[in-house]
Write a protein that holds these residues in place. Structure first.
Motif, PDB file in Angstrom:
ATOM      1  N   ALA A  46       0.832  -1.206   0.000  1.00 11.56           N
ATOM      2  CA  ALA A  46       0.000   0.000   0.000  1.00 11.56           C
ATOM      3  C   ALA A  46       0.864   1.252   0.000  1.00 11.56           C
ATOM      4  CB  ALA A  46      -0.927  -0.019   1.218  1.00 11.56           C
ATOM      5  N   GLN A  47       1.966   1.227   0.765  1.00 10.88           N
ATOM      6  CA  GLN A  47       2.876   2.374   0.776  1.00 10.88           C
ATOM      7  C   GLN A  47       3.509   2.604  -0.597  1.00 10.88           C
ATOM      8  OE1 GLN A  47       5.631   1.412   3.869  1.00 10.88           O
ATOM      9  NE2 GLN A  47       4.230   2.001   5.550  1.00 10.88           N
ATOM     10  N   LEU A  48       3.907   1.506  -1.264  1.00 10.76           N
ATOM     11  CA  LEU A  48       4.528   1.647  -2.581  1.00 10.76           C
ATOM     12  C   LEU A  48       3.529   2.202  -3.594  1.00 10.76           C
ATOM     13  CD1 LEU A  48       6.671  -1.626  -2.768  1.00 10.76           C
ATOM     14  CD2 LEU A  48       7.422   0.693  -2.201  1.00 10.76           C
ATOM     15  N   ARG A  49       2.278   1.747  -3.534  1.00 14.93           N
ATOM     16  CA  ARG A  49       1.275   2.272  -4.469  1.00 14.93           C
ATOM     17  C   ARG A  49       1.039   3.773  -4.226  1.00 14.93           C
ATOM     18  NH1 ARG A  49      -1.407  -2.514  -2.841  1.00 14.93           N
ATOM     19  NH2 ARG A  49      -1.273  -4.164  -4.437  1.00 14.93           N
ATOM     20  N   GLN A  50       1.024   4.167  -2.978  1.00 14.94           N
ATOM     21  CA  GLN A  50       0.829   5.570  -2.651  1.00 14.94           C
ATOM     22  C   GLN A  50       1.985   6.421  -3.171  1.00 14.94           C
ATOM     23  OE1 GLN A  50       0.342   6.309   1.516  1.00 14.94           O
ATOM     24  NE2 GLN A  50      -0.406   8.403   1.240  1.00 14.94           N
ATOM     25  N   VAL A  51       3.208   5.878  -3.061  1.00 12.75           N
ATOM     26  CA  VAL A  51       4.374   6.609  -3.578  1.00 12.75           C
ATOM     27  C   VAL A  51       4.259   6.785  -5.085  1.00 12.75           C
ATOM     28  CG1 VAL A  51       6.866   6.462  -3.959  1.00 12.75           C
ATOM     29  CG2 VAL A  51       5.915   5.955  -1.710  1.00 12.75           C
ATOM     30  N   PRO A  62      10.529   8.499  -0.341  1.00 13.62           N
ATOM     31  CA  PRO A  62      10.650   8.235   1.102  1.00 13.62           C
ATOM     32  C   PRO A  62      11.942   7.463   1.407  1.00 13.62           C
ATOM     33  CG  PRO A  62       8.432   7.752   0.353  1.00 13.62           C
ATOM     34  CD  PRO A  62       9.249   7.983  -0.883  1.00 13.62           C
ATOM     35  N   PRO A  63      12.447   7.563   2.646  1.00 14.23           N
ATOM     36  CA  PRO A  63      13.682   6.849   3.001  1.00 14.23           C
ATOM     37  C   PRO A  63      13.570   5.347   2.730  1.00 14.23           C
ATOM     38  CG  PRO A  63      13.068   8.402   4.721  1.00 14.23           C
ATOM     39  CD  PRO A  63      11.925   8.368   3.760  1.00 14.23           C
ATOM     40  N   GLY A  64      14.649   4.793   2.193  1.00 15.05           N
ATOM     41  CA  GLY A  64      14.687   3.366   1.895  1.00 15.05           C
ATOM     42  C   GLY A  64      14.001   2.989   0.608  1.00 15.05           C
ATOM     43  N   GLN A  65      13.532   3.965  -0.175  1.00 18.06           N
ATOM     44  CA  GLN A  65      12.852   3.684  -1.433  1.00 18.06           C
ATOM     45  C   GLN A  65      13.524   4.466  -2.572  1.00 18.06           C
ATOM     46  OE1 GLN A  65       8.632   4.360  -1.058  1.00 18.06           O
ATOM     47  NE2 GLN A  65       8.455   3.063   0.796  1.00 18.06           N
ATOM     48  N   TYR A  66      13.387   3.917  -3.784  1.00 14.41           N
ATOM     49  CA  TYR A  66      14.047   4.494  -4.952  1.00 14.41           C
ATOM     50  C   TYR A  66      13.067   4.443  -6.120  1.00 14.41           C
ATOM     51  CZ  TYR A  66      17.964   3.438  -1.918  1.00 14.41           C
ATOM     52  OH  TYR A  66      18.810   3.352  -0.827  1.00 14.41           O
TER      53      TYR A  66
END
Length: 397
Positions: A46-51, A62-66
């Protein structure tokens, strides 16, 4: 041998109970871990879809994501977050050739990542990669906490199983103890009367061959008396065992009437020993309990008193009501008793000095058991050479 079996049964019960509880805890812990891992995975997706929905560029995820972005139509190179390592750039580059959706890959040096690819309405494609190492660390901490909880639960299960096994086996141990006590009582109390009975029967059989039947009347009377004694011993044993185990009946028993009946039945025995046996009782003295057990207790007290009174002596039985209690006293003017013997008066198979009755032994032990079963007590008074008084104290009905 029986104690060994009970010990093995208790240990077997402990381990079986602990194993069952441990299996339940393990199943519950495993299910909790699986559900937690599944929820963590869903939360990350869900967090990845929101990003992907909210990202405007690839520079500040967000931290830890690319992030990676491909222009509409797939022409031109992908834009990738500047902080991405070459391995992450490679992984994100591979995402260009994949269908929209989620996949996991290794970004080198044991660096697992999860990648989500999606296409926007303007035709551009976006990909976001999340570092899975924090999620793995969290899962390991959760597994460690669950393992500690499992071990603590198993230790608690062992303690609980031990207590439960002891409570479960305790009635068996009590039953075994009572069984052994009954066998010991029976063998001890029956040995002498059986021996006397057997010897008298042998003598009677021999005399029957040499004497007329009419001359055997006295021997037959003694044989009948011996069988009566044997029957009373057996009845004492049964009543004693019942007094220890059976719950108190709710039957109302008139102890005054019972005392008069006991004196009437014991009068021939007292007359044979040249002892005056009398009774004085209130009109009624109701108590709650078992008439059979109370009758045997009073009989044991009277038998005890008559046996310790010399010819010409007397035994007085009285039953009175006093302040919510019923007192049944059996007083004699016989050989008396030593106050030093008071502590062992009701011990099984202890023997006093003087007299033919059982001043100590199963008879008085029976009286104490019956009194305890009826929520009462037995009081003793007397002195050497000055008689003795035994008082059975019971709650009035």
């Amino acid at each position: 041998m029986d104690e060994g079996r009970l010990t093995r049964a208790r240990r077997r019960s402990v381990w079986q109970t602990a194993a069952a509880i441990g299996a339940v805890l393990l199943l519950a812990g495993g299910l909790m871990f699986a559900l937690t891992v599944r929820e963590q995975s869903r939360t990350l997706d869900a967090q990845l879809r929101q990003v992907l929905v909210q990202a405007e560029d690839v520079d500040d995820p967000p931290p830890g994501q690319y992030l990676a972005r491909w222009p509409a139509g797939g022409s031109g190179p992908a834009e990738v977050t500047p902080a991405a390592s070459p391995e992450l750039v490679r992984v994100l580059g591979d995402a260009a050739g994949r269908r929209d959706g989620r996949f996991e890959a290794d970004a080198g040096d044991d660096h697992p990542v999860r990648v989500l690819v999606d296409r926007r309405g303007d035709g551009s494609r976006w990909a976001v990669a999340a570092d899975l190492r924090p999620l793995g660390d969290e899962r390991r901490r959760l597994a460690g906490a669950l393992l500690l909880a499992e071990l603590a639960g198993l230790a608690g299960a062992l303690v609980a199983a031990t207590l439960l096994a002891r409570r479960a086996v305790a009635p068996l141990a009590t039953a075994l103890t009572l069984q052994r006590r009954f066998v010991a009582d029976a063998s001890h109390e029956l040995r002498t009367p059986l021996t006397v009975l057997h010897t008298r029967a042998q003598l009677l059989a021999r005399r029957a061959r040499r004497r007329p039947a009419a001359e055997l009347a006295d021997d037959l009377d003694r044989l009948v008396a011996d069988t009566r004694v044997l029957g009373e011993v057996v009845e004492d044993l049964l009543v004693s065992a019942a007094a220890e185990q059976q719950p108190l009946p709710e039957t109302v028993v008139d102890l005054a009437e019972l005392a008069r009946a006991v004196v009437a039945s014991m009068a021939p025995y007292a007359a044979q020993r040249q002892v005056e046996l009398s009774v004085g009782a209130d009109p009624t003295a109701p108590v709650r309990g078992a008439a059979t057990a109370l009758r045997r207790a009073l009989t044991a007290l009277v038998d005890n008193a008559v046996g310790h009174v010399p010819p010409g002596g007397s035994v007085r039985v009285s039953v009175t009501r006093d302040d919510g209690r019923v007192l049944a006293r059996v007083a004699d003017d016989g050989v008396g008793l030593d106050p030093a013997d008071a502590d062992r008066l009701f011990a099984r198979f202890a023997h006093g000095e003087g007299g033919a009755g059982r001043r100590f032994g199963l008879g008085l032990a029976l009286v104490q058991h019956v009194a305890s079963a009826h929520r009462g007590t037995v009081e003793v008074a007397g002195a050497p050479g000055d008689g003795a008084t035994f008082t059975l104290v019971l709650p009035a009905a």
